[in-house]
Structures are given as structure tokens and as C-alpha cells.
Design an enzyme around this catalytic site. Sequence first.
Site, PDB file in Angstrom:
ATOM      1  N   GLN A  75       0.831  -1.212   0.000  1.00 31.77           N
ATOM      2  CA  GLN A  75       0.000   0.000   0.000  1.00 31.77           C
ATOM      3  C   GLN A  75       0.869   1.268   0.000  1.00 31.77           C
ATOM      4  OE1 GLN A  75      -3.168   0.718  -0.414  1.00 31.77           O
ATOM      5  NE2 GLN A  75      -3.750  -1.402  -0.755  1.00 31.77           N
ATOM      6  N   SER A  76       2.002   1.227  -0.648  1.00 24.67           N
ATOM      7  CA  SER A  76       2.902   2.383  -0.688  1.00 24.67           C
ATOM      8  C   SER A  76       2.275   3.590  -1.406  1.00 24.67           C
ATOM      9  CB  SER A  76       4.183   1.971  -1.414  1.00 24.67           C
ATOM     10  OG  SER A  76       4.929   3.110  -1.808  1.00 24.67           O
ATOM     11  N   ASN A  77       2.259   4.713  -0.734  1.00 26.85           N
ATOM     12  CA  ASN A  77       1.813   5.961  -1.386  1.00 26.85           C
ATOM     13  C   ASN A  77       2.863   6.440  -2.377  1.00 26.85           C
ATOM     14  OD1 ASN A  77      -0.609   6.481   0.310  1.00 26.85           O
ATOM     15  ND2 ASN A  77       0.925   6.553   1.937  1.00 26.85           N
TER      16      ASN A  77
END
Length: 329
Positions: A75-77
Site C-alpha cells: 500500500q505504498s503511497n
Amino acid sequence: MDLSPFPRIRLARLPTPIEALPRLSARLGSLRLFVKRDDETGLGLGGNKLRKLEFLLGEAQALGADTVLTVGALQSNHARQTAAACARLGLDCELILRRSTHATPPYLANGNALLDRLFGACLTIVDAAASREEAMTARADALRAEGRRPYCIPVGGSNGLGNLGYAACAEEILAQSALLGIDFASVVVATGSGGTQGGLLAGLYASGATLPVIGVAVEGTRAEQEALVAQQADLALARIGPGSGLPRARVRVIDSQVGAGYARPTPAMREAVHLAASLEGLVLDPVYTGKAFAGLIELARSGRFTPDQSMLFLHSGGSPGLFAYPESV
Ligand SMILES: *Cc1c(COP(=O)(O)O)cnc(C)c1O
């Protein structure tokens, strides 16, 4: 500070506004609170990584790269903003993402992961034990062997070049503070790969400003995170000078909001997310800004600030994560 020698592609909508948070300030009762809206940098739902990508992708383009690779959590921005920027620039994007062991179904398909796919990025999901960096290097070698021109970006876009995005943000904050006539007592920001806080500190130091920046760790211990931030600040200073490095006493991190670890929810994070949303309509995320704001609340309640002091919370983005971790908040 002269950033003109560095090729830069404008991706973020800048300057981001600084807004007052009167209802949150009244609730906390002991400070005047403002927010810098780096969650509203625009492209691909925005966030702090676009400032770093302006310099990183500026170099990629100058080198004639055709494929951009980076690593992160699933879920890396940062991965999502990289994918969005590559879509806009017509570059291929490959993301090597680490699956977390405590993930539940929306985590795999919603939030940032959904957006990565919409932006046309190619996702390779590795498990927690594997080295993402090694996988990225191996993939870049394979692409080179095919005659492609890969450009690798480290986790969080944090290195001497990427951090210049936050050195520039430091100048932006100083200019806005002068314009608004507000003398901020401190900036509070979430710290992960260290480049946001490190870049801010480097930019402030290079500008001769002493505004303190308090990092709220989302993983690791205070000692580990302070070492990382100092290193990231020095990498930026090596590019813009002074080359002497940041005085170590300027690096301040609190680690009281980490809880069980990266992306693990805590009661204080939940309270922070609910307070910001219900009192100001301000959307925080469970992984970074919720914990960072919880750190600010902790500092306010400890009587650290006097009622006439103004605090600046740097909202670094991350709201798509809410839809991947609905049970966390
Ligand atoms: C990456 C990120 C951070 C941390 O920034 P670093 O430069 O990695 O320390 C904070 N907030 C959000 C929302 C992020 O995506």
C-alpha cells in the site's frame, strides 16, 4: 540555496496551502494549530512523494530513461505517486511491492494498489522476507540486457536528489510563514524512509533558519530513525551545501506512536483520525498521518506548547490507504 542546476519536472501543484485548524486547536486547548496541505499536491491523488519525484524523474528524463522502477509496501503511497507521474510522462513503471503478513482482503485490491493498476504500472508482489532492492536491481539488469533504459528509485524516493523536494518545501514554508506573519514554533511530520524530514531540515539549515522539525516515527526506534533522518539530511546537504552536514541536535524524532509496528493500528492513531475528520473535515490515514497527528496531540497534552504558540502539521498525504485498511480506523 540554488536548486537550478538540478533538472526538475513540475508534477505537484505548488505552493500547497497552509490552513488554520481552529476547531482542533480549541479541542486541544494549548496551541494554535495549522496544517500544510501536502496531501493536496494534485497528481494521482497527491501526497509528499511528488515533491521528490520532481527531481528524481527530472534526472530520469535527462538520462533518457524509458522505464522507472521503485520499491515499497503493497500500500505504498510513494509507489502510487510514482505510477501516476509515469503515466503523465509516458514512462513505463514497474513496482516491486512487499505484501504484509497481517493483510486482509481490501489491502490487496483497494486503496493504493487499485490506483497503481489504473495508472498502468506493472506490479510484482514479493513476500516480507525477500529483498525488494535486490529484486529491483535484478529486474533493472534484465531490462538493460533487453536494450531498455531503466531508472531505479529507492524506497520512499529518499536519497540526496529526491530529498531536494523537501529542501525546496522548507523554503516554501519560510516564505509562507513570512507572508502570513506567523512564527511557527515547530513543524510536526510523519517520518518513514527519512527523506521528508531530512530534506526539510537540510533546506532550513541551508537557508539559515532554525525552525525545529519534529518527526513522528511510524516504524523503528527513535535512535534508528534519528540516524536515518540525519543521513538523509546530509545526503541533501552534500548536493546543496553547506557540505559540513546537519548539526545532529537538530534531528528530533519521537517513537511513542509506532505501536506494534509499520501499518499496525493504535488507539491513539484512531483518536487522531476521528478528531481531524469530525472537527475539521480533514482526512488522515492509518499508517502515517494518523500516527503523526497522534504524536502532535501527545505533545500538546504534555503541556509542551504555550497557548500563543503556532504549530504546523505537515499533512504528507496517504488518504487512499484508508480504503485499504477500513478496519484500522
Ligand atoms: C512516505 C510517506 C511519509 C514519510 O515520508 P518519508 O520521506 O518516507 O519519511 C509520510 N506520510 C505519507 C503519507 C507517506 O506516504
